[in-house]
Write an enzyme that holds these catalytic residues in place. Structure first.
Site, mmCIF file in Angstrom:
data_model
loop_
_atom_site.group_PDB
_atom_site.id
_atom_site.type_symbol
_atom_site.label_atom_id
_atom_site.label_comp_id
_atom_site.label_asym_id
_atom_site.label_seq_id
_atom_site.Cartn_x
_atom_site.Cartn_y
_atom_site.Cartn_z
ATOM 1 N N ASP A 132 -40.344 -73.130 41.564
ATOM 2 C CA ASP A 132 -40.746 -72.899 42.966
ATOM 3 C C ASP A 132 -39.760 -71.955 43.644
ATOM 4 O O ASP A 132 -40.148 -71.106 44.439
ATOM 5 C CB ASP A 132 -40.935 -74.205 43.752
ATOM 6 C CG ASP A 132 -39.746 -75.144 43.764
ATOM 7 O OD1 ASP A 132 -38.784 -74.936 42.989
ATOM 8 O OD2 ASP A 132 -39.774 -76.111 44.554
ATOM 9 N N SER A 177 -38.731 -88.932 46.968
ATOM 10 C CA SER A 177 -38.561 -89.861 48.088
ATOM 11 C C SER A 177 -37.925 -89.133 49.275
ATOM 12 O O SER A 177 -38.266 -89.404 50.428
ATOM 13 C CB SER A 177 -37.743 -91.078 47.679
ATOM 14 O OG SER A 177 -36.531 -90.689 47.098
ATOM 15 N N ASP A 230 -41.862 -79.807 46.729
ATOM 16 C CA ASP A 230 -41.981 -81.238 47.046
ATOM 17 C C ASP A 230 -42.555 -81.447 48.447
ATOM 18 O O ASP A 230 -43.490 -82.228 48.642
ATOM 19 C CB ASP A 230 -40.613 -81.922 46.964
ATOM 20 C CG ASP A 230 -40.000 -81.791 45.592
ATOM 21 O OD1 ASP A 230 -40.711 -81.349 44.671
ATOM 22 O OD2 ASP A 230 -38.811 -82.131 45.439
ATOM 23 N N LEU A 240 -39.363 -88.427 42.216
ATOM 24 C CA LEU A 240 -40.729 -88.481 42.746
ATOM 25 C C LEU A 240 -40.744 -88.129 44.237
ATOM 26 O O LEU A 240 -41.655 -88.486 44.971
ATOM 27 C CB LEU A 240 -41.347 -89.862 42.508
ATOM 28 C CG LEU A 240 -41.477 -90.285 41.037
ATOM 29 C CD1 LEU A 240 -42.031 -91.708 40.919
ATOM 30 C CD2 LEU A 240 -42.366 -89.322 40.249
ATOM 31 N N SER A 245 -33.679 -98.471 57.880
ATOM 32 C CA SER A 245 -34.484 -98.375 56.672
ATOM 33 C C SER A 245 -34.498 -99.742 56.018
ATOM 34 O O SER A 245 -33.438 -100.339 55.806
ATOM 35 C CB SER A 245 -33.882 -97.362 55.703
ATOM 36 O OG SER A 245 -34.475 -97.547 54.431
HETATM 37 C C1 GLA Z 1 -36.670 -80.759 42.920
HETATM 38 C C2 GLA Z 1 -36.779 -79.754 44.070
HETATM 39 C C3 GLA Z 1 -38.034 -78.897 43.958
HETATM 40 C C4 GLA Z 1 -38.201 -78.312 42.570
HETATM 41 C C5 GLA Z 1 -37.981 -79.382 41.491
HETATM 42 C C6 GLA Z 1 -37.968 -78.802 40.112
HETATM 43 O O1 GLA Z 1 -37.666 -81.727 43.009
HETATM 44 O O2 GLA Z 1 -36.770 -80.426 45.303
HETATM 45 O O3 GLA Z 1 -38.008 -77.884 44.949
HETATM 46 O O4 GLA Z 1 -37.363 -77.208 42.378
HETATM 47 O O5 GLA Z 1 -36.787 -80.093 41.679
HETATM 48 O O6 GLA Z 1 -39.197 -78.262 39.784
#
Ligand code: GLA
Length: 384
Positions: free
Chosen positions: A36, A125, A170, A123, A67
């Site tokens: 990305d 978070s 993400d 994942l 939290s």
């Molecule tokens: C993390 C980063 C993303 C991406 C992934 C690897 O999750 O936050 O921007 O670079 O690693 O694909």
């Protein structure tokens, strides 16, 4: 925890009712890792689990953060934006700062977070916390930014305030996901397309290694710097702005420019991964799941050998999975150095897969893996 329980918790903590409830999911990336930030195409989807955020207006202009996943609550004033504290509140405060930098003052709320995404498992978070905060504050402050702007603000919060130089994948998946679809996102232009996830007869199974990716910030930032250096070298021959603007053939022809083979391998991961994503999207569209699975396996191999972001735990999980009955493909997902794998598994083989892979993993690594059958959900939203 259901929303009724969350409302009760809010009342216990703050002594009054929550006025709003928002949700943002986690994400799983199917293929397209570490590209990305190299102008590549990625293929993530939003999950059905994520972060819930409840809020009510306060009398003063401070902000209270609680939290239910962490052991304490804290109240912060505007001086909290001067420097990060190293605590989880840096994620939402980074978002508050993004609003402040644009002339909005979204202060004066009691906030309560709870999430069911396993922490530090790759994942997203953290993106989920950022985006849920951005979407809620956008509504409550009347700022009126569109969703893509909120996604960008969430990414900047993590880059500038938290200090993790992440790309946009993400936050984009968390903000823009749609149930039943994966997002084909061109990170150079932010053009995207929702691709129906037709995997009839198969399931996406996430395996959490329970190896926490502690090194991720420093190693991640280092990978980004290496890619920038590789790009600088390649620009001697090609007038490109990002590694993924090159084809694998173009890169190969420029191999002579590299005196540092590590930089060459980093670039090779980026350009071949981008080609794999394009092929995988095509494979999904034509229903060729075997080809999709093979590309997942190749992606893992490249992340292991060329990008060096896997580690023994993740290699055992992915490579052992690849050999099990009913598995079309398996790879690490997310930033790496621990976290989760994602596997494409025939529906009637899922139970045996979970049992067998769990045994092998514990036998070889000594940790216990957790498994989730991925349920692809919608992006961030107001619940009520
Ligand atoms: C993390 C980063 C993303 C991406 C992934 C690897 O999750 O936050 O921007 O670079 O690693 O694909």
């Amino acid at each position: 925890m259901n929303t009724h329980t969350l409302r009760q918790k809010f009342k216990e903590v703050y002594g009054r009712d929550a006025e709003s409830l928002y949700f943002a999911p986690g994400r799983v990336n199917l293929i397209g890792e570490h590209i990305d930030y190299n102008g590549g195409r990625v293929f993530p989807c939003a999950l059905s689990f994520g972060t819930y955020l409840l809020a009510a207006k306060r009398q003063d202009s401070r902000m209270a953060f609680t939290s239910l996943n962490m052991p304490y609550s804290t109240v912060k004033g505007k001086d909290a934006l001067e420097r990060k504290s190293g605590e989880w509140t840096d994620y939402p405060l980074g978002v508050v700062k993004e609003f402040a930098d644009r002339g909005f003052e979204p202060w004066g709320y009691d906030l309560l977070y709870w999430g069911d995404i396993p922490n530090r498992a790759g994942l997203s978070s953290s993106a989920s916390v950022e985006v849920v905060t951005a979407v809620l504050l956008n509504d409550l402050s009347g700022a009126g930014f569109d969703r893509i702007e909120l996604v960008k603000m969430s990414q900047h919060a993590e880059n500038d305030f938290v200090g993790m130089n992440c790309g946009i994948m993400d936050q984009f998946a968390v903000g823009m996901g749609r149930s039943g679809f994966a997002i084909a996102l061109d990170c150079a232009t932010l053009d995207y397309e929702l691709v129906p996830l037709h995997i009839d007869g198969y399931k996406l199974v996430i395996a959490n290694s329970n190896k926490h990716h502690d090194l991720v910030t420093s190693e991640y930032n280092m990978r980004r710097t290496q890619c920038e250096k590789a790009l600088e070298i390649l620009r001697q021959r090609y007038p490109v702005d990002a590694l993924c603007a090159l084809t694998p053939e173009q890169l190969e022809k420029a191999a002579d420019l590299f005196s540092d083979e590590v930089l060459y391998r980093r670039a090779r991961h980026a350009v071949t991964e981008n080609a794999r994503v394009n092929e995988a999207i095509q494979a999904l569209r034509t229903g060729d799941l075997s080809r999709f699975g093979r590309l997942m396996n190749e992606s893992h191999h490249s992340l292991k050998e060329d990008y060096e972001v896997t580690g023994v735990e993740m290699d055992v999980l992915a490579e052992e999975a690849q050999g099990l009955d009913g598995v079309l493909g398996s790879r690490i997902t997310g930033g790496g150095f621990g976290g989760c794998t994602v596997s494409l598994v025939r529906e009637d083989a899922v139970d045996a897969f979970v049992r067998r892979l769990g045994e092998i993993y514990t036998g070889k690594v000594g940790l216990r893996a957790e498994f989730y059958v991925a349920d692809i959900g919608d992006g961030a939203r107001k619940i009520c």
